[in-house]
Motif scaffolding. Structure first.
Motif, PDB file in Angstrom:
ATOM      1  N   ASP A  32      12.590  18.447  12.978  1.00 14.03           N
ATOM      2  CA  ASP A  32      11.691  18.644  14.115  1.00 14.03           C
ATOM      3  C   ASP A  32      10.303  18.102  13.790  1.00 14.03           C
ATOM      4  N   LEU A  33      10.126  17.663  12.547  1.00 15.15           N
ATOM      5  CA  LEU A  33       8.892  17.010  12.118  1.00 15.15           C
ATOM      6  C   LEU A  33       9.249  15.669  11.491  1.00 15.15           C
ATOM      7  N   VAL A  34       8.509  14.637  11.874  1.00 10.99           N
ATOM      8  CA  VAL A  34       8.768  13.292  11.351  1.00 10.99           C
ATOM      9  C   VAL A  34       7.438  12.646  10.993  1.00 10.99           C
ATOM     10  N   ILE A  35       7.392  12.063   9.815  1.00  5.08           N
ATOM     11  CA  ILE A  35       6.218  11.287   9.421  1.00  5.08           C
ATOM     12  C   ILE A  35       6.707   9.886   9.087  1.00  5.08           C
ATOM     13  N   LEU A  36       6.369   8.944   9.954  1.00  5.61           N
ATOM     14  CA  LEU A  36       6.738   7.541   9.758  1.00  5.61           C
ATOM     15  C   LEU A  36       5.674   6.884   8.882  1.00  5.61           C
ATOM     16  N   ILE A  37       6.117   6.297   7.786  1.00  2.56           N
ATOM     17  CA  ILE A  37       5.211   5.644   6.836  1.00  2.56           C
ATOM     18  C   ILE A  37       5.357   4.132   6.984  1.00  2.56           C
ATOM     19  N   ALA A  38       4.240   3.455   7.131  1.00  6.13           N
ATOM     20  CA  ALA A  38       4.221   1.997   7.260  1.00  6.13           C
ATOM     21  C   ALA A  38       3.320   1.431   6.167  1.00  6.13           C
ATOM     22  N   VAL A  39       3.874   0.519   5.371  1.00  2.23           N
ATOM     23  CA  VAL A  39       3.121  -0.053   4.263  1.00  2.23           C
ATOM     24  C   VAL A  39       3.323  -1.564   4.254  1.00  2.23           C
ATOM     25  N   PRO A  40       2.240  -2.334   4.090  1.00  4.90           N
ATOM     26  CA  PRO A  40       2.404  -3.782   3.976  1.00  4.90           C
ATOM     27  C   PRO A  40       3.239  -4.126   2.740  1.00  4.90           C
ATOM     28  N   LEU A  41       4.084  -5.107   2.875  1.00  2.00           N
ATOM     29  CA  LEU A  41       4.965  -5.502   1.773  1.00  2.00           C
ATOM     30  C   LEU A  41       4.178  -5.820   0.504  1.00  2.00           C
ATOM     31  N   CYS A  42       3.009  -6.424   0.652  1.00  4.91           N
ATOM     32  CA  CYS A  42       2.208  -6.839  -0.506  1.00  4.91           C
ATOM     33  C   CYS A  42       1.672  -5.667  -1.327  1.00  4.91           C
ATOM     34  N   GLU A  43       1.624  -4.458  -0.742  1.00 12.99           N
ATOM     35  CA  GLU A  43       1.124  -3.310  -1.501  1.00 12.99           C
ATOM     36  C   GLU A  43       2.148  -2.177  -1.499  1.00 12.99           C
ATOM     37  N   ALA A  44       3.409  -2.532  -1.326  1.00 19.20           N
ATOM     38  CA  ALA A  44       4.467  -1.552  -1.111  1.00 19.20           C
ATOM     39  C   ALA A  44       4.608  -0.521  -2.222  1.00 19.20           C
ATOM     40  N   GLY A  45       4.656  -0.924  -3.455  1.00 13.71           N
ATOM     41  CA  GLY A  45       4.944   0.014  -4.534  1.00 13.71           C
ATOM     42  C   GLY A  45       3.916   1.108  -4.693  1.00 13.71           C
ATOM     43  N   ASP A  46       2.710   0.748  -5.026  1.00 21.14           N
ATOM     44  CA  ASP A  46       1.667   1.713  -5.341  1.00 21.14           C
ATOM     45  C   ASP A  46       1.283   2.568  -4.136  1.00 21.14           C
ATOM     46  N   THR A  47       0.996   1.959  -3.024  1.00 21.04           N
ATOM     47  CA  THR A  47       0.550   2.688  -1.837  1.00 21.04           C
ATOM     48  C   THR A  47       1.640   3.628  -1.330  1.00 21.04           C
ATOM     49  N   HIS A  48       2.853   3.123  -1.243  1.00 20.20           N
ATOM     50  CA  HIS A  48       3.969   3.925  -0.758  1.00 20.20           C
ATOM     51  C   HIS A  48       4.173   5.151  -1.643  1.00 20.20           C
ATOM     52  N   MET A  49       4.115   4.963  -2.947  1.00 19.88           N
ATOM     53  CA  MET A  49       4.311   6.081  -3.871  1.00 19.88           C
ATOM     54  C   MET A  49       3.174   7.103  -3.778  1.00 19.88           C
ATOM     55  N   LYS A  50       1.951   6.646  -3.575  1.00 17.40           N
ATOM     56  CA  LYS A  50       0.821   7.579  -3.420  1.00 17.40           C
ATOM     57  C   LYS A  50       0.994   8.434  -2.167  1.00 17.40           C
ATOM     58  N   ILE A  51       1.400   7.802  -1.075  1.00 15.69           N
ATOM     59  CA  ILE A  51       1.614   8.537   0.169  1.00 15.69           C
ATOM     60  C   ILE A  51       2.706   9.583  -0.029  1.00 15.69           C
ATOM     61  N   LEU A  52       3.832   9.160  -0.586  1.00 11.68           N
ATOM     62  CA  LEU A  52       4.945  10.091  -0.800  1.00 11.68           C
ATOM     63  C   LEU A  52       4.561  11.227  -1.743  1.00 11.68           C
TER      64      LEU A  52
END
Length: 149
Positions: A95-115
């Motif tokens: 019932d809760l959704v958080i869609l994460i969007a990350v540019p491919l060029c910064e995918a690893g670091d940024t995505h992991m920080k958000i998660l």
């Protein structure tokens, strides 16, 4: 990372199936100028969902796309009107959704920080309840604080 969420990227009372929810949130990211193409980003997120559903427990889904269609790292929050099946195989609902969007060029670091920032809070029932009961301004403030890390 407080600029990850835009007040316009908070959607309440969503209805439909998993694809409808993801498409709606992708549309909000596009209207906010965070992605270049809502449909292409939507397809990228579905391709990721086909690998494994992004149900994380606690009635939450964390779909994500790491693609060239993302202009700046962003999240879009959605709250559904009722339970939505997120994992067809297990029948898990969200019932809760958080869609994460990350540019491919910064995918690893940024995505992991958000998660990492989100996962520390998602396991706490008090946090999830606040997302379920708060108004748009409150949800914005809650998520801004969490995403700052």
């Amino acid at each position: 990372m407080s600029q990850l969420i835009n007040k316009n990227c908070i959607v309440f009372d969503m209805e439909g199936d998993k694809k409808d929810i993801i498409r709606t949130l992708a549309g909000e990211l596009h209207r906010a100028g965070r992605i270049t193409d809502a449909e292409e980003f939507f397809q990228d997120v579905l391709a990721r969902e086909a690998i494994a559903a992004t149900f994380v427990g606690f009635d939450m889904g964390l779909p994500h796309g790491k693609t060239d269609h993302v202009l700046e790292a962003s999240v879009c929050f959605g709250r559904t009107r009722g339970p939505v099946v997120w994992n067809e195989e297990s029948g898990d609902t969200v019932d809760l959704v958080i869609l994460i969007a990350v540019p491919l060029c910064e995918a690893g670091d940024t995505h992991m920080k958000i998660l990492a920032n989100l996962s520390r809070k998602l396991m706490h029932e008090e946090f999830r309840d606040s997302l379920r009961k708060s108004d748009r301004e409150q949800v914005y403030n809650i998520l801004s604080e969490v995403l700052e890390g």
